[in-house]
Motif scaffolding. Structure first.
Motif, PDB file in Angstrom:
ATOM      1  N   GLU A  97       5.016  -6.588 -13.901  1.00  0.00           N
ATOM      2  CA  GLU A  97       5.502  -5.945 -12.682  1.00  0.00           C
ATOM      3  C   GLU A  97       6.409  -4.778 -13.053  1.00  0.00           C
ATOM      4  OE1 GLU A  97       8.006  -7.037  -8.629  1.00  0.00           O
ATOM      5  OE2 GLU A  97       7.622  -8.587 -10.123  1.00  0.00           O
ATOM      6  N   PHE A  98       6.227  -3.631 -12.355  1.00  0.00           N
ATOM      7  CA  PHE A  98       7.089  -2.483 -12.665  1.00  0.00           C
ATOM      8  C   PHE A  98       7.766  -1.889 -11.440  1.00  0.00           C
ATOM      9  CE2 PHE A  98       2.908  -0.624 -11.869  1.00  0.00           C
ATOM     10  CZ  PHE A  98       3.215   0.466 -11.054  1.00  0.00           C
ATOM     11  N   GLY A  99       7.489  -2.407 -10.255  1.00  0.00           N
ATOM     12  CA  GLY A  99       8.154  -1.851  -9.076  1.00  0.00           C
ATOM     13  C   GLY A  99       7.937  -2.689  -7.842  1.00  0.00           C
ATOM     14  N   ARG A 100       8.832  -2.494  -6.858  1.00  0.00           N
ATOM     15  CA  ARG A 100       8.722  -3.207  -5.582  1.00  0.00           C
ATOM     16  C   ARG A 100       9.054  -2.267  -4.433  1.00  0.00           C
ATOM     17  NH1 ARG A 100      11.541  -9.159  -6.526  1.00  0.00           N
ATOM     18  NH2 ARG A 100      10.313  -9.691  -8.363  1.00  0.00           N
ATOM     19  N   VAL A 101       8.435  -2.507  -3.293  1.00  0.00           N
ATOM     20  CA  VAL A 101       8.771  -1.759  -2.084  1.00  0.00           C
ATOM     21  C   VAL A 101       9.133  -2.756  -0.988  1.00  0.00           C
ATOM     22  CG1 VAL A 101       7.943  -0.186  -0.309  1.00  0.00           C
ATOM     23  CG2 VAL A 101       7.268   0.158  -2.674  1.00  0.00           C
ATOM     24  N   LYS A 102      10.351  -2.624  -0.476  1.00  0.00           N
ATOM     25  CA  LYS A 102      10.786  -3.496   0.616  1.00  0.00           C
ATOM     26  C   LYS A 102      10.383  -2.875   1.948  1.00  0.00           C
ATOM     27  CE  LYS A 102      15.120  -3.530  -0.530  1.00  0.00           C
ATOM     28  NZ  LYS A 102      16.500  -3.810  -0.942  1.00  0.00           N
ATOM     29  N   GLY A 103      10.619  -3.618   3.023  1.00  0.00           N
ATOM     30  CA  GLY A 103      10.351  -3.009   4.322  1.00  0.00           C
ATOM     31  C   GLY A 103       9.960  -3.981   5.412  1.00  0.00           C
ATOM     32  N   HIS A 104       9.002  -4.861   5.153  1.00  0.00           N
ATOM     33  CA  HIS A 104       8.517  -5.744   6.224  1.00  0.00           C
ATOM     34  C   HIS A 104       9.502  -6.888   6.486  1.00  0.00           C
ATOM     35  CE1 HIS A 104       4.523  -4.165   7.077  1.00  0.00           C
ATOM     36  NE2 HIS A 104       4.407  -3.896   5.787  1.00  0.00           N
ATOM     37  N   PHE A 105       9.558  -7.306   7.760  1.00  0.00           N
ATOM     38  CA  PHE A 105      10.411  -8.431   8.161  1.00  0.00           C
ATOM     39  C   PHE A 105       9.592  -9.716   8.257  1.00  0.00           C
ATOM     40  CE2 PHE A 105      12.665  -4.694   9.648  1.00  0.00           C
ATOM     41  CZ  PHE A 105      13.931  -4.945   9.158  1.00  0.00           C
ATOM     42  N   GLY A 106       8.734  -9.902   7.315  1.00  0.00           N
ATOM     43  CA  GLY A 106       7.870 -11.078   7.293  1.00  0.00           C
ATOM     44  C   GLY A 106       6.852 -10.871   6.197  1.00  0.00           C
ATOM     45  N   PRO A 107       6.032 -11.877   5.916  1.00  0.00           N
ATOM     46  CA  PRO A 107       5.039 -11.747   4.844  1.00  0.00           C
ATOM     47  C   PRO A 107       4.097 -10.566   5.075  1.00  0.00           C
ATOM     48  CG  PRO A 107       5.163 -14.012   5.608  1.00  0.00           C
ATOM     49  CD  PRO A 107       5.994 -13.200   6.547  1.00  0.00           C
ATOM     50  N   ILE A 108       3.656  -9.970   3.980  1.00  0.00           N
ATOM     51  CA  ILE A 108       2.628  -8.928   4.058  1.00  0.00           C
ATOM     52  C   ILE A 108       1.274  -9.628   4.083  1.00  0.00           C
ATOM     53  CG2 ILE A 108       1.532  -7.037   2.791  1.00  0.00           C
ATOM     54  CD1 ILE A 108       4.347  -6.388   1.651  1.00  0.00           C
ATOM     55  N   ASN A 109       0.462  -9.316   5.091  1.00  0.00           N
ATOM     56  CA  ASN A 109      -0.832  -9.986   5.248  1.00  0.00           C
ATOM     57  C   ASN A 109      -1.999  -9.177   4.704  1.00  0.00           C
ATOM     58  OD1 ASN A 109       0.395 -12.156   6.444  1.00  0.00           O
ATOM     59  ND2 ASN A 109       0.025 -11.446   8.534  1.00  0.00           N
ATOM     60  N   SER A 110      -1.846  -7.847   4.647  1.00  0.00           N
ATOM     61  CA  SER A 110      -2.960  -7.020   4.193  1.00  0.00           C
ATOM     62  C   SER A 110      -2.438  -5.746   3.542  1.00  0.00           C
ATOM     63  CB  SER A 110      -3.873  -6.663   5.373  1.00  0.00           C
ATOM     64  OG  SER A 110      -5.034  -5.999   4.922  1.00  0.00           O
ATOM     65  N   LEU A 111      -3.089  -5.350   2.456  1.00  0.00           N
ATOM     66  CA  LEU A 111      -2.722  -4.140   1.731  1.00  0.00           C
ATOM     67  C   LEU A 111      -3.965  -3.293   1.497  1.00  0.00           C
ATOM     68  CD1 LEU A 111      -0.443  -5.688  -1.021  1.00  0.00           C
ATOM     69  CD2 LEU A 111       0.316  -3.959   0.604  1.00  0.00           C
ATOM     70  N   ALA A 112      -3.779  -1.967   1.463  1.00  0.00           N
ATOM     71  CA  ALA A 112      -4.905  -1.080   1.159  1.00  0.00           C
ATOM     72  C   ALA A 112      -4.374   0.193   0.519  1.00  0.00           C
ATOM     73  CB  ALA A 112      -5.676  -0.735   2.432  1.00  0.00           C
ATOM     74  N   PHE A 113      -5.012   0.606  -0.566  1.00  0.00           N
ATOM     75  CA  PHE A 113      -4.701   1.891  -1.178  1.00  0.00           C
ATOM     76  C   PHE A 113      -5.516   2.980  -0.488  1.00  0.00           C
ATOM     77  CE2 PHE A 113      -2.585   0.278  -5.041  1.00  0.00           C
ATOM     78  CZ  PHE A 113      -1.741   1.345  -5.321  1.00  0.00           C
ATOM     79  N   HIS A 114      -4.888   4.134  -0.286  1.00  0.00           N
ATOM     80  CA  HIS A 114      -5.636   5.302   0.197  1.00  0.00           C
ATOM     81  C   HIS A 114      -6.651   5.676  -0.880  1.00  0.00           C
ATOM     82  CE1 HIS A 114      -6.534   9.400   1.427  1.00  0.00           C
ATOM     83  NE2 HIS A 114      -5.926   9.174   2.575  1.00  0.00           N
ATOM     84  N   PRO A 115      -7.858   6.122  -0.497  1.00  0.00           N
ATOM     85  CA  PRO A 115      -8.877   6.469  -1.502  1.00  0.00           C
ATOM     86  C   PRO A 115      -8.451   7.555  -2.497  1.00  0.00           C
ATOM     87  CG  PRO A 115      -9.893   6.254   0.651  1.00  0.00           C
ATOM     88  CD  PRO A 115      -8.420   6.139   0.862  1.00  0.00           C
ATOM     89  N   ASP A 116      -7.447   8.379  -2.150  1.00  0.00           N
ATOM     90  CA  ASP A 116      -6.996   9.380  -3.121  1.00  0.00           C
ATOM     91  C   ASP A 116      -5.870   8.855  -4.009  1.00  0.00           C
ATOM     92  OD1 ASP A 116      -4.633   9.485  -1.643  1.00  0.00           O
ATOM     93  OD2 ASP A 116      -4.921  11.542  -0.938  1.00  0.00           O
ATOM     94  N   GLY A 117      -5.416   7.610  -3.761  1.00  0.00           N
ATOM     95  CA  GLY A 117      -4.414   6.977  -4.610  1.00  0.00           C
ATOM     96  C   GLY A 117      -3.003   7.506  -4.446  1.00  0.00           C
ATOM     97  N   LYS A 118      -2.780   8.418  -3.480  1.00  0.00           N
ATOM     98  CA  LYS A 118      -1.453   9.030  -3.326  1.00  0.00           C
ATOM     99  C   LYS A 118      -0.580   8.304  -2.313  1.00  0.00           C
ATOM    100  CE  LYS A 118      -3.074  13.544  -4.778  1.00  0.00           C
ATOM    101  NZ  LYS A 118      -3.459  14.892  -4.364  1.00  0.00           N
ATOM    102  N   SER A 119      -1.147   7.319  -1.647  1.00  0.00           N
ATOM    103  CA  SER A 119      -0.368   6.519  -0.697  1.00  0.00           C
ATOM    104  C   SER A 119      -1.025   5.145  -0.580  1.00  0.00           C
ATOM    105  CB  SER A 119      -0.315   7.204   0.671  1.00  0.00           C
ATOM    106  OG  SER A 119      -1.612   7.300   1.228  1.00  0.00           O
ATOM    107  N   TYR A 120      -0.296   4.219   0.014  1.00  0.00           N
ATOM    108  CA  TYR A 120      -0.885   2.913   0.311  1.00  0.00           C
ATOM    109  C   TYR A 120      -0.307   2.429   1.634  1.00  0.00           C
ATOM    110  CZ  TYR A 120       3.240   0.026  -0.534  1.00  0.00           C
ATOM    111  OH  TYR A 120       4.469  -0.569  -0.424  1.00  0.00           O
TER     112      TYR A 120
END
Length: 343
Positions: A295-318
């Motif tokens: 592991e090399f990084g974390r992003v906080k933000g949600h007030f509950g479990p994360i249910n779904s993740l997706a990378f943008h096809p250009d890899g510059k955002s998720y």
């Protein structure tokens, strides 16, 4: 001062950060799945409410909704050229929509809730799985959209029964030759899309597989599991390649299309969430290096479990969708791309 949702690095002296996220508020209930189209200009989100939303990913503006479901929507997929959208719901239907107009093109009635759905590479064949409930077995059904009678007569060209353990997530393999399915008992199975026969079975997980996602070139598939791990497999041979370990159930995992990174999201069971603070609940998105499994990084933000993740096809955002009903689009800072992992 770190902004809300800034990535913290836990590796050496480097720091990687994301900009303040774009918050998408279009659902009243927990997010169940989010999905980008192939170009990445649109982001689709579904939740435990009947609404299917589509957003502009660049600025978070809502483009429209697909209205018709009467229960929680479990899954969504969009075809290769963003013409049609497919959704599966707890109202015992799988529905096909015109992406541009929002018009409902077809409804397939099922005996139980539709848990996972997907278009093959051509966009001509759809696959969906139904839950094992109310005395009905779990089935994976295949329809060819070029034959309208299959939809109108509710007669799939192939139906695979999965009596032992229900399918919880499924994705198409390369060239649409087979489907890889994750099961409630931790098994991963590969079914031929032509004959329906079981081609391979692997059991690397001890609990339910919550999510399967393929790499952009479809050579790899990453699983997210309730046993606190995510694992990387070869999508054709189902050889187990890597394991990413956390202390909480993993609900979703996504592979970066441009870097050797994988992002994991999860947290404790939704019913236990109210008993802990957001810090203890471990609701961060966690970034791991694909090769070193660290592991090399974390992003906080949600007030509950994360249910779904997706990378943008250009890899510059998720993007991440959480139990709190929000979808957050995170754009990476330039430092993220310059960061070099020191093993």
């Amino acid at each position: 001062m770190l902004m809300a949702g800034t990535m913290l690095l836990c590796c050496g002296q480097h720091s990687v950060s994301v900009k303040r996220p774009i918050l998408l508020q279009g659902h009243e209930r927990s997010i169940t799945q989010i999905k980008y189209n192939r170009e990445g200009d649109l982001l689709f989100s579904v939740a435990k409410d009947p609404i299917v939303n589509v957003w502009y990913s660049v600025n978070g503006e809502r483009l429209g909704t697909y209205n018709g479901h009467t229960g929680a929507v479990w899954c969504v997929d969009v075809d290769w050229d963003t013409r049609n959208v497919l959704t599966g719901s707890a109202d015992n239907t799988c529905r096909l929509w015109d992406c541009e107009t929002g018009k409902q093109l077809a409804v397939v009635e099922t005996s139980s809730a539709v848990r996972t759905c997907g278009f093959d590479f051509s966009g001509n064949i759809i696959m969906f799985s139904t839950d094992k409930q109310m005395g009905y077995h779990c089935y994976v059904s295949f329809f060819d959209l070029r034959d309208p009678t299959q939809i109108s007569d509710n007669d799939p060209y192939m139906k695979i029964s999965c009596p032992e353990s229900k399918v919880t997530s499924a994705v198409w393999g390369p060239l649409g030759e087979f489907v890889n399915a994750g099961h409630e008992n931790g098994e991963m199975k590969q079914y031929s899309a032509k004959s329906g026969e079981l081609l391979k079975t692997v059991k690397e997980h001890s609990k339910q597989v919550n999510d399967l996602q393929t790499s952009q070139d479809m050579t790899m598939v990453v699983t997210a599991c309730k046993d606190n791990t995510a694992k990387l497999f070869d999508s054709v041979s189902l050889d187990h390649v890597k394991t990413f370990r956390t202390e909480r159930p993993v609900n979703s995992a996504a592979l970066s299309p441009i870097l050797d990174h994988v992002v994991l999201g999860g947290g404790q069971e939704a019913m236990d969430v109210t008993t802990t603070s957001t810090r203890i609940g471990k609701f961060e998105a966690r970034f791991f290096h694909l090769a070193f499994e660290e592991e090399f990084g974390r992003v906080k933000g949600h007030f509950g479990p994360i249910n779904s993740l997706a990378f943008h096809p250009d890899g510059k955002s998720y993007s991440s969708g959480g139990e709190d009903g929000y979808v957050r689009i995170h754009y990476f800072d330039p430092q993220y791309f310059e960061f070099e992992f020191e093993s």
